[in-house]
Write a protein that holds these residues in place. Structure first.
Motif, PDB file in Angstrom:
ATOM      1  N   ASP A  58      38.849  26.828  42.732  1.00 38.34           N
ATOM      2  CA  ASP A  58      39.270  28.226  42.642  1.00 38.34           C
ATOM      3  C   ASP A  58      39.479  28.684  41.206  1.00 38.34           C
ATOM      4  O   ASP A  58      40.071  29.726  40.962  1.00 38.34           O
ATOM      5  CB  ASP A  58      40.557  28.432  43.448  1.00 38.34           C
ATOM      6  CG  ASP A  58      40.353  28.158  44.931  1.00 38.34           C
ATOM      7  OD1 ASP A  58      39.240  28.413  45.428  1.00 38.34           O
ATOM      8  OD2 ASP A  58      41.298  27.692  45.584  1.00 38.34           O
ATOM      9  N   ILE A  59      39.002  27.895  40.232  1.00 36.59           N
ATOM     10  CA  ILE A  59      39.137  28.247  38.819  1.00 36.59           C
ATOM     11  C   ILE A  59      37.767  28.638  38.280  1.00 36.59           C
ATOM     12  O   ILE A  59      36.767  27.962  38.535  1.00 36.59           O
ATOM     13  CB  ILE A  59      39.684  27.051  38.000  1.00 36.59           C
ATOM     14  CG1 ILE A  59      41.053  26.641  38.517  1.00 36.59           C
ATOM     15  CG2 ILE A  59      39.753  27.407  36.527  1.00 36.59           C
ATOM     16  CD1 ILE A  59      41.574  25.361  37.905  1.00 36.59           C
ATOM     17  N   HIS A  60      37.736  29.738  37.520  1.00 40.24           N
ATOM     18  CA  HIS A  60      36.482  30.208  36.925  1.00 40.24           C
ATOM     19  C   HIS A  60      36.713  30.480  35.443  1.00 40.24           C
ATOM     20  O   HIS A  60      37.692  31.128  35.073  1.00 40.24           O
ATOM     21  CB  HIS A  60      36.000  31.483  37.616  1.00 40.24           C
ATOM     22  CG  HIS A  60      35.832  31.311  39.094  1.00 40.24           C
ATOM     23  ND1 HIS A  60      34.783  30.622  39.649  1.00 40.24           N
ATOM     24  CD2 HIS A  60      36.614  31.699  40.130  1.00 40.24           C
ATOM     25  CE1 HIS A  60      34.915  30.614  40.968  1.00 40.24           C
ATOM     26  NE2 HIS A  60      36.026  31.261  41.278  1.00 40.24           N
ATOM     27  N   ALA A  69      37.327  34.005  29.216  1.00 44.36           N
ATOM     28  CA  ALA A  69      38.073  34.564  30.347  1.00 44.36           C
ATOM     29  C   ALA A  69      38.324  33.456  31.359  1.00 44.36           C
ATOM     30  O   ALA A  69      37.394  32.756  31.775  1.00 44.36           O
ATOM     31  CB  ALA A  69      37.301  35.706  30.992  1.00 44.36           C
ATOM     32  N   SER A  71      40.048  32.776  35.131  1.00 48.82           N
ATOM     33  CA  SER A  71      40.617  33.386  36.332  1.00 48.82           C
ATOM     34  C   SER A  71      40.778  32.297  37.383  1.00 48.82           C
ATOM     35  O   SER A  71      40.031  31.325  37.421  1.00 48.82           O
ATOM     36  CB  SER A  71      39.733  34.522  36.853  1.00 48.82           C
ATOM     37  OG  SER A  71      38.471  34.030  37.232  1.00 48.82           O
ATOM     38  N   ALA A  72      41.778  32.480  38.234  1.00 48.25           N
ATOM     39  CA  ALA A  72      42.066  31.491  39.271  1.00 48.25           C
ATOM     40  C   ALA A  72      42.711  32.199  40.454  1.00 48.25           C
ATOM     41  O   ALA A  72      43.279  33.282  40.316  1.00 48.25           O
ATOM     42  CB  ALA A  72      42.988  30.403  38.734  1.00 48.25           C
ATOM     43  N   GLU A  73      42.612  31.551  41.600  1.00 46.27           N
ATOM     44  CA  GLU A  73      43.249  32.104  42.797  1.00 46.27           C
ATOM     45  C   GLU A  73      44.067  31.014  43.468  1.00 46.27           C
ATOM     46  O   GLU A  73      43.576  29.923  43.726  1.00 46.27           O
ATOM     47  CB  GLU A  73      42.197  32.631  43.776  1.00 46.27           C
ATOM     48  CG  GLU A  73      42.808  33.272  44.997  1.00 46.27           C
ATOM     49  CD  GLU A  73      41.783  33.885  45.926  1.00 46.27           C
ATOM     50  OE1 GLU A  73      42.205  34.501  46.908  1.00 46.27           O
ATOM     51  OE2 GLU A  73      40.574  33.737  45.683  1.00 46.27           O
ATOM     52  N   GLN A  95      45.543  36.222  42.810  1.00 45.72           N
ATOM     53  CA  GLN A  95      44.703  35.958  41.649  1.00 45.72           C
ATOM     54  C   GLN A  95      45.461  36.173  40.346  1.00 45.72           C
ATOM     55  O   GLN A  95      46.299  37.073  40.249  1.00 45.72           O
ATOM     56  CB  GLN A  95      43.482  36.865  41.662  1.00 45.72           C
ATOM     57  CG  GLN A  95      42.462  36.452  42.694  1.00 45.72           C
ATOM     58  CD  GLN A  95      41.151  37.159  42.463  1.00 45.72           C
ATOM     59  OE1 GLN A  95      41.116  38.351  42.241  1.00 45.72           O
ATOM     60  NE2 GLN A  95      40.067  36.406  42.509  1.00 45.72           N
ATOM     61  N   VAL A  96      45.159  35.320  39.385  1.00 42.55           N
ATOM     62  CA  VAL A  96      45.662  35.472  38.027  1.00 42.55           C
ATOM     63  C   VAL A  96      44.472  35.365  37.079  1.00 42.55           C
ATOM     64  O   VAL A  96      43.479  34.703  37.394  1.00 42.55           O
ATOM     65  CB  VAL A  96      46.723  34.399  37.669  1.00 42.55           C
ATOM     66  CG1 VAL A  96      47.995  34.593  38.461  1.00 42.55           C
ATOM     67  CG2 VAL A  96      46.192  33.001  37.875  1.00 42.55           C
ATOM     68  N   SER A  97      44.563  36.035  35.947  1.00 39.80           N
ATOM     69  CA  SER A  97      43.466  35.954  34.981  1.00 39.80           C
ATOM     70  C   SER A  97      44.010  36.187  33.582  1.00 39.80           C
ATOM     71  O   SER A  97      45.081  36.767  33.399  1.00 39.80           O
ATOM     72  CB  SER A  97      42.372  36.967  35.298  1.00 39.80           C
ATOM     73  OG  SER A  97      42.881  38.273  35.202  1.00 39.80           O
ATOM     74  N   ARG A  98      43.249  35.711  32.627  1.00 39.64           N
ATOM     75  CA  ARG A  98      43.627  35.865  31.226  1.00 39.64           C
ATOM     76  C   ARG A  98      42.356  35.840  30.398  1.00 39.64           C
ATOM     77  O   ARG A  98      41.489  35.000  30.597  1.00 39.64           O
ATOM     78  CB  ARG A  98      44.546  34.714  30.824  1.00 39.64           C
ATOM     79  CG  ARG A  98      44.961  34.685  29.381  1.00 39.64           C
ATOM     80  CD  ARG A  98      46.403  35.025  29.231  1.00 39.64           C
ATOM     81  NE  ARG A  98      46.795  35.127  27.834  1.00 39.64           N
ATOM     82  CZ  ARG A  98      47.749  34.404  27.291  1.00 39.64           C
ATOM     83  NH1 ARG A  98      48.407  33.518  27.993  1.00 39.64           N
ATOM     84  NH2 ARG A  98      48.065  34.590  26.029  1.00 39.64           N
ATOM     85  N   SER A  99      42.238  36.764  29.465  1.00 42.45           N
ATOM     86  CA  SER A  99      41.112  36.818  28.531  1.00 42.45           C
ATOM     87  C   SER A  99      41.653  36.815  27.117  1.00 42.45           C
ATOM     88  O   SER A  99      42.709  37.387  26.857  1.00 42.45           O
ATOM     89  CB  SER A  99      40.297  38.091  28.750  1.00 42.45           C
ATOM     90  OG  SER A  99      39.749  38.111  30.043  1.00 42.45           O
TER      91      SER A  99
END
Length: 138
Positions: A58-60, A69, A71-73, A95-99
């Motif tokens: 679930d990690i991209h 970038a 992102s994960a769920e 979902q969480v994300s960070r760039s």
């Protein structure tokens, strides 16, 4: 004549504390940020990102030049046993994300990612800058 009653103010505070937890403010349902450590040496960047409770599927991670970038769920597992009821859920699911942008372009062909014990480790080599070519005039 009036009756004098003695009260302990802490008794009022702690009554039902474990049934109704005290709320100390905060973001509530807002997604928690992904916490990062970024280190740099001459050839590459080393990034550690905390992603507790997330499965590696679930990690991209996306790399575009100097931009990274993540992102994960985190998916909620609904397992309620018979006779059991949920009083409070404080863990975040969603979902969480960070760039973020680094100072050099990343060589995405040689970049590696490893996930272990809730920590994503990225090794991002810097793309070598093309040397200026000097042409001789004939």
């Amino acid at each position: 004549m009036s009756n004098i009653t003695r009260r302990d103010p802490f008794d009022e505070f702690f009554r039902g504390f474990f049934v109704r937890p005290v709320e100390f403010g905060g973001a509530g349902d807002a997604a928690p940020p992904i916490r990062l450590d970024v280190k740099e040496d001459a050839e590459m960047y080393h990034i550690h990102a905390e992603l507790p409770g997330v499965k590696k599927e679930d990690i991209h991670v996306q790399i575009d030049g100097p931009m990274v970038a993540i992102s994960a769920e985190r998916k909620q597992e609904k397992e309620v046993k018979e006779g059991e009821r949920i009083l409070r859920t404080e863990r975040y699911f969603g979902q969480v994300s960070r760039s973020f942008q680094l100072s050099h372009d990343i060589d995405d062909v040689h970049a590696t990612a490893k996930f272990s014990d809730g920590v994503l480790e990225l090794s991002l080599p810097k793309k070598s800058t093309p040397q200026a070519k000097h042409l001789t005039v004939q």
